[in-house]
Design a protein around this motif. Sequence first.
Motif, PDB file in Angstrom:
ATOM      1  N   ASP B  34     -16.346 -20.076 -19.064  1.00 25.56           N
ATOM      2  CA  ASP B  34     -16.623 -21.472 -18.732  1.00 25.56           C
ATOM      3  C   ASP B  34     -15.360 -22.319 -18.675  1.00 25.56           C
ATOM      4  O   ASP B  34     -15.439 -23.534 -18.503  1.00 25.56           O
ATOM      5  CB  ASP B  34     -17.583 -22.070 -19.771  1.00 25.56           C
ATOM      6  CG  ASP B  34     -18.933 -21.378 -19.736  1.00 25.56           C
ATOM      7  OD1 ASP B  34     -19.386 -21.056 -18.640  1.00 25.56           O
ATOM      8  OD2 ASP B  34     -19.514 -21.159 -20.810  1.00 25.56           O
ATOM      9  N   TRP B  36     -13.093 -22.648 -16.489  1.00 29.77           N
ATOM     10  CA  TRP B  36     -12.746 -23.219 -15.191  1.00 29.77           C
ATOM     11  C   TRP B  36     -13.094 -24.696 -15.102  1.00 29.77           C
ATOM     12  O   TRP B  36     -12.416 -25.470 -14.440  1.00 29.77           O
ATOM     13  CB  TRP B  36     -13.487 -22.464 -14.087  1.00 29.77           C
ATOM     14  CG  TRP B  36     -14.977 -22.615 -14.173  1.00 29.77           C
ATOM     15  CD1 TRP B  36     -15.838 -21.831 -14.858  1.00 29.77           C
ATOM     16  CD2 TRP B  36     -15.767 -23.647 -13.568  1.00 29.77           C
ATOM     17  NE1 TRP B  36     -17.125 -22.293 -14.739  1.00 29.77           N
ATOM     18  CE2 TRP B  36     -17.109 -23.405 -13.947  1.00 29.77           C
ATOM     19  CE3 TRP B  36     -15.484 -24.731 -12.763  1.00 29.77           C
ATOM     20  CZ2 TRP B  36     -18.150 -24.218 -13.538  1.00 29.77           C
ATOM     21  CZ3 TRP B  36     -16.535 -25.545 -12.349  1.00 29.77           C
ATOM     22  CH2 TRP B  36     -17.850 -25.293 -12.729  1.00 29.77           C
ATOM     23  N   ALA B  37     -14.183 -25.090 -15.760  1.00 30.50           N
ATOM     24  CA  ALA B  37     -14.649 -26.469 -15.624  1.00 30.50           C
ATOM     25  C   ALA B  37     -13.701 -27.463 -16.269  1.00 30.50           C
ATOM     26  O   ALA B  37     -13.736 -28.651 -15.944  1.00 30.50           O
ATOM     27  CB  ALA B  37     -16.037 -26.618 -16.234  1.00 30.50           C
ATOM     28  N   PHE B  38     -12.848 -26.996 -17.146  1.00 29.35           N
ATOM     29  CA  PHE B  38     -12.008 -27.911 -17.917  1.00 29.35           C
ATOM     30  C   PHE B  38     -10.593 -28.043 -17.359  1.00 29.35           C
ATOM     31  O   PHE B  38      -9.856 -28.916 -17.796  1.00 29.35           O
ATOM     32  CB  PHE B  38     -11.934 -27.447 -19.379  1.00 29.35           C
ATOM     33  CG  PHE B  38     -13.249 -27.539 -20.083  1.00 29.35           C
ATOM     34  CD1 PHE B  38     -13.561 -28.663 -20.833  1.00 29.35           C
ATOM     35  CD2 PHE B  38     -14.183 -26.539 -19.976  1.00 29.35           C
ATOM     36  CE1 PHE B  38     -14.783 -28.756 -21.473  1.00 29.35           C
ATOM     37  CE2 PHE B  38     -15.405 -26.625 -20.612  1.00 29.35           C
ATOM     38  CZ  PHE B  38     -15.714 -27.737 -21.358  1.00 29.35           C
ATOM     39  N   GLY B  39     -10.239 -27.170 -16.423  1.00 33.09           N
ATOM     40  CA  GLY B  39      -8.866 -27.216 -15.948  1.00 33.09           C
ATOM     41  C   GLY B  39      -7.909 -26.863 -17.084  1.00 33.09           C
ATOM     42  O   GLY B  39      -8.324 -26.323 -18.110  1.00 33.09           O
ATOM     43  N   PRO B  40      -6.637 -27.182 -16.909  1.00 31.66           N
ATOM     44  CA  PRO B  40      -5.650 -26.807 -17.931  1.00 31.66           C
ATOM     45  C   PRO B  40      -5.595 -27.817 -19.079  1.00 31.66           C
ATOM     46  O   PRO B  40      -4.551 -28.411 -19.354  1.00 31.66           O
ATOM     47  CB  PRO B  40      -4.345 -26.788 -17.143  1.00 31.66           C
ATOM     48  CG  PRO B  40      -4.548 -27.807 -16.085  1.00 31.66           C
ATOM     49  CD  PRO B  40      -6.012 -27.783 -15.721  1.00 31.66           C
ATOM     50  N   THR B  41      -6.710 -28.033 -19.723  1.00 26.05           N
ATOM     51  CA  THR B  41      -6.763 -29.043 -20.781  1.00 26.05           C
ATOM     52  C   THR B  41      -6.804 -28.400 -22.163  1.00 26.05           C
ATOM     53  O   THR B  41      -7.204 -27.244 -22.324  1.00 26.05           O
ATOM     54  CB  THR B  41      -8.028 -29.917 -20.625  1.00 26.05           C
ATOM     55  OG1 THR B  41      -9.180 -29.074 -20.728  1.00 26.05           O
ATOM     56  CG2 THR B  41      -8.046 -30.623 -19.284  1.00 26.05           C
ATOM     57  N   ALA B  42      -6.417 -29.195 -23.153  1.00 26.07           N
ATOM     58  CA  ALA B  42      -6.516 -28.733 -24.541  1.00 26.07           C
ATOM     59  C   ALA B  42      -7.975 -28.608 -24.954  1.00 26.07           C
ATOM     60  O   ALA B  42      -8.328 -27.778 -25.802  1.00 26.07           O
ATOM     61  CB  ALA B  42      -5.781 -29.712 -25.456  1.00 26.07           C
ATOM     62  N   THR B  43      -8.821 -29.434 -24.351  1.00 21.09           N
ATOM     63  CA  THR B  43     -10.249 -29.375 -24.675  1.00 21.09           C
ATOM     64  C   THR B  43     -10.829 -28.009 -24.320  1.00 21.09           C
ATOM     65  O   THR B  43     -11.610 -27.433 -25.086  1.00 21.09           O
ATOM     66  CB  THR B  43     -11.010 -30.477 -23.926  1.00 21.09           C
ATOM     67  OG1 THR B  43     -10.572 -31.738 -24.416  1.00 21.09           O
ATOM     68  CG2 THR B  43     -12.500 -30.356 -24.127  1.00 21.09           C
ATOM     69  N   ALA B  46      -9.716 -25.580 -26.909  1.00 20.05           N
ATOM     70  CA  ALA B  46     -10.369 -25.824 -28.200  1.00 20.05           C
ATOM     71  C   ALA B  46     -11.832 -25.391 -28.158  1.00 20.05           C
ATOM     72  O   ALA B  46     -12.358 -24.845 -29.137  1.00 20.05           O
ATOM     73  CB  ALA B  46     -10.272 -27.309 -28.557  1.00 20.05           C
ATOM     74  N   LEU B  47     -12.482 -25.611 -27.027  1.00 14.01           N
ATOM     75  CA  LEU B  47     -13.882 -25.180 -26.915  1.00 14.01           C
ATOM     76  C   LEU B  47     -13.979 -23.662 -26.953  1.00 14.01           C
ATOM     77  O   LEU B  47     -14.880 -23.098 -27.583  1.00 14.01           O
ATOM     78  CB  LEU B  47     -14.489 -25.714 -25.614  1.00 14.01           C
ATOM     79  CG  LEU B  47     -15.959 -25.340 -25.422  1.00 14.01           C
ATOM     80  CD1 LEU B  47     -16.830 -26.052 -26.453  1.00 14.01           C
ATOM     81  CD2 LEU B  47     -16.437 -25.660 -24.014  1.00 14.01           C
ATOM     82  N   GLU B  49     -12.022 -21.711 -28.469  1.00 10.50           N
ATOM     83  CA  GLU B  49     -11.813 -21.325 -29.866  1.00 10.50           C
ATOM     84  C   GLU B  49     -13.078 -21.583 -30.688  1.00 10.50           C
ATOM     85  O   GLU B  49     -13.490 -20.768 -31.525  1.00 10.50           O
ATOM     86  CB  GLU B  49     -10.629 -22.119 -30.436  1.00 10.50           C
ATOM     87  CG  GLU B  49     -10.435 -21.992 -31.936  1.00 10.50           C
ATOM     88  CD  GLU B  49     -10.086 -20.578 -32.355  1.00 10.50           C
ATOM     89  OE1 GLU B  49      -9.615 -19.819 -31.479  1.00 10.50           O
ATOM     90  OE2 GLU B  49     -10.320 -20.236 -33.523  1.00 10.50           O
ATOM     91  N   LEU B  50     -13.702 -22.726 -30.425  1.00  5.45           N
ATOM     92  CA  LEU B  50     -14.909 -23.087 -31.172  1.00  5.45           C
ATOM     93  C   LEU B  50     -16.036 -22.081 -30.923  1.00  5.45           C
ATOM     94  O   LEU B  50     -16.721 -21.654 -31.861  1.00  5.45           O
ATOM     95  CB  LEU B  50     -15.370 -24.491 -30.762  1.00  5.45           C
ATOM     96  CG  LEU B  50     -16.650 -25.003 -31.425  1.00  5.45           C
ATOM     97  CD1 LEU B  50     -16.408 -25.296 -32.895  1.00  5.45           C
ATOM     98  CD2 LEU B  50     -17.166 -26.251 -30.718  1.00  5.45           C
TER      99      LEU B  50
END
Lengths: 408, 95
Positions: B34, B36-43, B46-47, B49-50
């Motif tokens: 999943d 791909w939906a976030f692009g190159p973000t820390a979020t 982190a997700l 990892e979560l």
Amino acid sequence: MSTGTDTGGWQMVPAPVAGSAPGVRAVAAAVEETGRRLAAAATDLVRLRDGAVWDGPAGTAFGARIAQVPTALDRAARRHLCAAAPLRRFADVLEAEQAFAQHAARDHADAWSRHAVLEDRAAALVTAGRDETSPEVMVLRALQRDQLADAARAQARHRGALDRLEAEDRRCAGVLRALADDALADPLLYRGLRATSSFGHGVGALAGLVAPAAPPARLVSVVGDGTGVAADGALLLGYDEGGWGELATGAGLAAMGVAGQSLRAGATAGAVVRADGAVVAGASLGTQERLVAGLAQTARGRVADARRLLDVPPERGTASALLGGPPLRGPRASLSALAVRGRQAAGARVGRVRLELASAAVGGRSTQRMYAAGVSLQAGAVAGDRLRGRRAEPSTVADGVRAAATER
Amino acid sequence: MTSYRVDAGTVLGVGAGLADLAEGLALMGDPSADRWAFGPTATGAALEELLGGWRHARLGLAEALADLGEAAAGAGGLYLDTEAGVGRQLGGGPT
């Protein structure tokens, strides 16, 4: 984040912002749904655990079996449920700033287009004999400066959008990292071993594919998969993951220069549906996932066998129905009907049933709501132990369930 | 007076629910699907990892739930046997 401006030339073009707000919202919805499911299961098990009234060994065993499961489920549910809101907020910000950045990028491009048109006009005037000090050319240059200012403002707006998105990204990531810092988190050593295992087998698999054409890669294949096998051994010893058979097979194949991962990938081929409904490649599952999934599928098969034998409509049963669920049949009619079916399936050996009843009676309020969940779970295990090793004709319904499971 | 709040079918329903949940937990798979939906973000990281960083506990939990689910299958049968015995004891069913 790495989004920003594309510095392909002196004219810096604001880059589009990567990501998909609808995609993030879909992930948030899936995560939330998974969390709800986990929380519901935790609630059911808490009610089972706390509502049990069975005293004695059966109740104790049942309580011990459930013990920590609701707590772990609760924590897992928290991980998922608490992540949904920050993700949705992130999606909103992503969507808004993506639109803002896109608008700024369009303004930037328009300004540079106008600047180019003005440049063409100025060049035409100069070609016609005007110089840069002529009033016509100076007017065009002034207009060009306006366009450059517009482009700079558009670029600043684009930068502002990126800054706001980055701020929200940091905030959301911080929340998610805080959620991940709980008792469920994998230990550092475990993570390291998992990473080494995956990396080693991955390198082995990839290198094995190119080994015929590139001899040096064959050595990489052996080393790579050997690394993975060593990590597998540590996982097996330290964390009870994997199997000795697979470890031995992997080690043997690695020693022969064949990537053990290829066998594993073959064994795990095919798509599977995750808990959140998404479809993922089966090859992404490790050995332990497959082993546990096999356990779950076995359990589900046994439940299905039991349902068939007992002729119980599947839609009647849900985990939440055990306590406070749908109304049950009248005790007399229910007992009568079940007794008929039970005796048909059970045959002659009712002595054990009477013994179980006697045991239940000794326990006190043995026919209260937790009787089936507590007493029968324990009794099922005891009966299984008794029956194990002999394939006698099923004499009770439970025997039949067990026999059917064995025959499958 | 004896009273029952559950029956064999309900117990089997519990078992089915637990087995389904165990399988779902075991097959949660790779959360990077999943990303791909976030692009190159820390979020996104982190997700990932979560959702993926509790594998050891997740598999242990799935195994425990599978055990409970399988036990419930036997429990349903035993419970029905027990009900039959109660019925006979109470005179509510054929002997």
